[in-house]
Design an enzyme around this catalytic site. Structure first.
Site, PDB file in Angstrom:
ATOM      1  N   CYS A 178      10.718  35.526 -32.329  1.00  0.00           N
ATOM      2  CA  CYS A 178       9.280  35.240 -32.392  1.00  0.00           C
ATOM      3  C   CYS A 178       8.975  33.939 -33.112  1.00  0.00           C
ATOM      4  O   CYS A 178       8.006  33.268 -32.790  1.00  0.00           O
ATOM      5  CB  CYS A 178       8.546  36.391 -33.060  1.00  0.00           C
ATOM      6  N   GLU A 205       1.912  42.030 -35.851  1.00  0.00           N
ATOM      7  CA  GLU A 205       2.893  40.937 -35.931  1.00  0.00           C
ATOM      8  C   GLU A 205       3.167  40.521 -34.499  1.00  0.00           C
ATOM      9  O   GLU A 205       3.947  41.166 -33.795  1.00  0.00           O
ATOM     10  CB  GLU A 205       4.182  41.440 -36.615  1.00  0.00           C
TER      11      GLU A 205
HETATM   12  P1  NAD Z   1       5.868  44.359 -26.283  1.00  0.00           P
HETATM   13  O1  NAD Z   1       4.499  44.081 -26.764  1.00  0.00           O
HETATM   14  O2  NAD Z   1       6.100  44.416 -24.833  1.00  0.00           O
HETATM   15  O3  NAD Z   1       6.399  45.764 -26.870  1.00  0.00           O
HETATM   16  C1  NAD Z   1       6.371  46.075 -28.252  1.00  0.00           C
HETATM   17  C2  NAD Z   1       6.263  47.580 -28.430  1.00  0.00           C
HETATM   18  O4  NAD Z   1       5.045  48.019 -27.842  1.00  0.00           O
HETATM   19  C3  NAD Z   1       7.380  48.366 -27.774  1.00  0.00           C
HETATM   20  O5  NAD Z   1       7.736  49.428 -28.626  1.00  0.00           O
HETATM   21  C4  NAD Z   1       6.724  48.899 -26.493  1.00  0.00           C
HETATM   22  O6  NAD Z   1       7.270  50.115 -26.058  1.00  0.00           O
HETATM   23  C5  NAD Z   1       5.282  49.100 -26.944  1.00  0.00           C
HETATM   24  N1  NAD Z   1       4.340  49.032 -25.828  1.00  0.00           N
HETATM   25  C6  NAD Z   1       4.518  48.469 -24.614  1.00  0.00           C
HETATM   26  N2  NAD Z   1       3.411  48.647 -23.850  1.00  0.00           N
HETATM   27  C7  NAD Z   1       2.520  49.317 -24.608  1.00  0.00           C
HETATM   28  C8  NAD Z   1       1.201  49.786 -24.396  1.00  0.00           C
HETATM   29  N3  NAD Z   1       0.581  49.604 -23.227  1.00  0.00           N
HETATM   30  N4  NAD Z   1       0.577  50.426 -25.400  1.00  0.00           N
HETATM   31  C9  NAD Z   1       1.192  50.605 -26.577  1.00  0.00           C
HETATM   32  N5  NAD Z   1       2.452  50.185 -26.847  1.00  0.00           N
HETATM   33  C10 NAD Z   1       3.111  49.552 -25.862  1.00  0.00           C
HETATM   34  O7  NAD Z   1       6.795  43.254 -26.971  1.00  0.00           O
HETATM   35  P2  NAD Z   1       8.343  43.006 -26.771  1.00  0.00           P
HETATM   36  O8  NAD Z   1       8.572  42.474 -25.403  1.00  0.00           O
HETATM   37  O9  NAD Z   1       9.134  44.189 -27.222  1.00  0.00           O
HETATM   38  O10 NAD Z   1       8.610  41.863 -27.835  1.00  0.00           O
HETATM   39  C11 NAD Z   1       8.416  40.519 -27.561  1.00  0.00           C
HETATM   40  C12 NAD Z   1       7.127  40.008 -28.155  1.00  0.00           C
HETATM   41  O11 NAD Z   1       7.035  40.378 -29.517  1.00  0.00           O
HETATM   42  C13 NAD Z   1       7.030  38.501 -28.149  1.00  0.00           C
HETATM   43  O12 NAD Z   1       5.720  38.118 -27.854  1.00  0.00           O
HETATM   44  C14 NAD Z   1       7.377  38.117 -29.557  1.00  0.00           C
HETATM   45  O13 NAD Z   1       6.880  36.882 -29.983  1.00  0.00           O
HETATM   46  C15 NAD Z   1       6.768  39.251 -30.319  1.00  0.00           C
HETATM   47  N6  NAD Z   1       7.435  39.404 -31.605  1.00  0.00           N
HETATM   48  C16 NAD Z   1       6.724  39.170 -32.732  1.00  0.00           C
HETATM   49  C17 NAD Z   1       7.355  39.278 -33.955  1.00  0.00           C
HETATM   50  C18 NAD Z   1       6.637  39.019 -35.246  1.00  0.00           C
HETATM   51  O14 NAD Z   1       7.199  39.323 -36.278  1.00  0.00           O
HETATM   52  N7  NAD Z   1       5.438  38.475 -35.247  1.00  0.00           N
HETATM   53  C19 NAD Z   1       8.684  39.654 -34.018  1.00  0.00           C
HETATM   54  C20 NAD Z   1       9.357  39.910 -32.832  1.00  0.00           C
HETATM   55  C21 NAD Z   1       8.723  39.796 -31.632  1.00  0.00           C
END
Ligand code: NAD
Length: 467
Positions: A250, A216
């Site tokens: 998002c 997602e």
């Molecule tokens: P992110 O990708 O930075 O982090 C998401 C999760 O991944 C966190 O738990 C983080 O600790 C983990 N993570 C970070 N680096 C990682 C790595 N190298 N390997 C594995 N896991 C890792 O995203 P964010 O900043 O928390 O959220 C914002 C983003 O999420 C935006 O792009 C937004 O559009 C998207 N988003 C999508 C939805 C959806 O339903 N499609 C909903 C909310 C947010």
């Protein structure tokens, strides 16, 4: 602060969960329903702690936290409790009479141990709603909340500890290093919500174990406002979806393409809506959020220099505040039009013909949502047919993801797979095909030696299989 270091031996924890799953305890629908009821009860007990953690991490008012997170999770649970027996029941399928007498069906099997990684922007909803689906489908789960909403992560950890024992549902806290360590273990399904960049890393890690993923992800969700739209209503609805949670949603409209003749009334109506929603000074308004951290704040402030702020534009680093901003005179090539904004800045660009608007969108990465405002069904159809997206709304924004009846998910760069309600149950289930054949009849024509010529075989198969 939640500990940034791994706090458990993940391989050993994985083994314990596997043993619990293999005991078969999670398979019965009665067990799953009991766990969902347990979760609903615990959510009630932890409501105040969760809502005040959301307020502390993201400046969400208690009612916003309830409406956009807590209430949606409770709705998912109620929906699953009402429908689970039907979802989990085996579905009969016809079998070809080539194998008759036989009975065929599809039975939904839990994957096993699932990993759910959550983001910070709706940290309760986006971690616990997938958990509801995982439980409904009969899995064990490991949750990792985002480290960027630390008080909420702590409150969710307390909720989970109050509710479930470790071999069944485990929660692990930490940042990217912890997520990477978890991803080295073998899971049976990974459900990730977050950025497209990290989504790629998650999928690459999953590939090593051939683990299926639901991703997602984010992207730039466009809103098209056509000349025939109810412009004031479009402005009000877009303002609501864009500026809730200070634009950190998002499915928020990322930018607006508005027909040139509707542009001025649209901007005037949006300014009026913003004044009504957040008053003269949004910094004093309880219903307006804050940017999650200084890194995101700086990133967003940079975008302000790429256009002309015709509303808002002011900001305050100390309080991580950026006013709701309408940005005009933006080039389609500017970074603010290339990267996901994820903040309270709304570029507004004009178009002369719908073809021009569609051409601008067609070659961009597929967004999570597409919004079109028009009263003409033919225009609506043209936009939907020409611009792909995970989901879409006509004459509204965001609403397609509220509720359990419509599947919610992305496509291409915005992700793969979907969830909510039945789609969530299916995201965490394997549709296992089973065929049971009678033993009292065993015709010999499929066994060697071959009795028919190739032509005879073709005619027989056409007759038997109806091909
Ligand atoms: P992110 O990708 O930075 O982090 C998401 C999760 O991944 C966190 O738990 C983080 O600790 C983990 N993570 C970070 N680096 C990682 C790595 N190298 N390997 C594995 N896991 C890792 O995203 P964010 O900043 O928390 O959220 C914002 C983003 O999420 C935006 O792009 C937004 O559009 C998207 N988003 C999508 C939805 C959806 O339903 N499609 C909903 C909310 C947010």
């Amino acid at each position: 602060m939640v500990s940034p270091k791994p706090i458990m031996d993940f391989a050993a924890a994985n083994q314990r969960q596997r043993a619990f799953f293999q005991s078969g305890a999670t398979r019965s629908v009665t067990f799953r329903r009991a766990q969902l009821e347990r979760l609903a009860g615990a959510l009630g007990r932890h409501e105040a702690a969760l809502l005040s953690a959301l307020q502390a991490d993201l400046g969400k008012s208690l009612s916003q936290g309830y409406a956009s997170e807590f209430g949606l999770v409770q709705m998912e649970i109620r929906h699953a409790l009402r429908n689970l027996r039907r979802w989990a029941a085996p579905k009969r399928c016809r079998t070809p009479w080539f194998v008759a007498p036989a009975r065929g069906w599809v039975q939904s099997e839990p994957f096993g141990i699932v990993l759910i990684l959550g983001p910070w922007n709706y940290p309760v909803q986006l971690l616990v709603s997938p958990l509801v689906s995982a439980i409904a489908a009969g899995n064990c789960a490991v949750l990792k909340p985002s480290e960027l909403a630390p008080r909420t992560a702590k409150a969710i950890t307390e909720l989970i500890h109050d509710c479930f024992d470790e071999p069944y549902v485990t929660i692990v806290n930490g940042g990217a290093d912890v997520a990477e360590a978890l991803l080295r273990e073998r899971f049976d399904k990974i459900f990730f919500t977050g950025s497209t960049r990290v989504g790629r890393l998650v999928m690459a890690a999953a590939a090593k174990h051939l683990t299926p993923v639901t991703l997602e992800l984010g992207g730039k969700c466009p809103a098209i406002v056509c000349a025939d739209a109810t412009v004031a209503l479009a402005a009000r609805r877009i303002a609501w979806g864009k500026f809730m949670n200070a634009g950190q949603t998002c499915v928020a409209p990322d930018f607006v393409l508005v027909a040139r003749e509707a542009r001025d009334p649209f901007v005037t109506a949006m300014k009026k809506a913003l004044q009504e929603f957040y008053g003269d000074d949004p910094a004093q308004c309880n219903d307006y959020g804050r940017i999650v951290n200084p890194v995101h704040f700086e990133r967003l402030v940079h975008y302000l220099s790429e256009g002309k702020a015709i509303h808002g534009g002011w900001h305050d680093a100390k309080n991580l505040f950026i006013a709701p901003t309408i940005l005009a005179a933006v080039s389609p090539d500017a970074a603010v039009m290339q990267e996901e904004i994820f903040g309270p800045i709304l570029p507004v660009l004009e178009f002369d013909t719908l073809d021009e608007a569609l051409a601008l969108l067609r070659d961009r990465p597929t967004p999570l949502a597409l919004y079109v405002f028009t009263r003409d069904r033919a225009t609506e159809g043209r936009v939907l047919a020409n611009v792909r997206s995970g989901g879409a709304c006509v004459n509204d924004v965001v609403s397609h993801m509220i509720g359990a009846e419509l599947p919610f998910g992305g496509l291409g760069a915005s992700g793969m797979g979907s969830y909510h309600g039945r789609a969530g149950f299916e995201a965490f289930s394997h549709p296992r095909a089973v065929l049971r054949r009678a033993t009292w009849l065993d015709t010999s024509f499929r066994y060697p030696p071959e009795r028919l010529s190739l032509g005879g075989l073709k005619r027989a198969m056409k007759l038997l299989l109806g091909d």
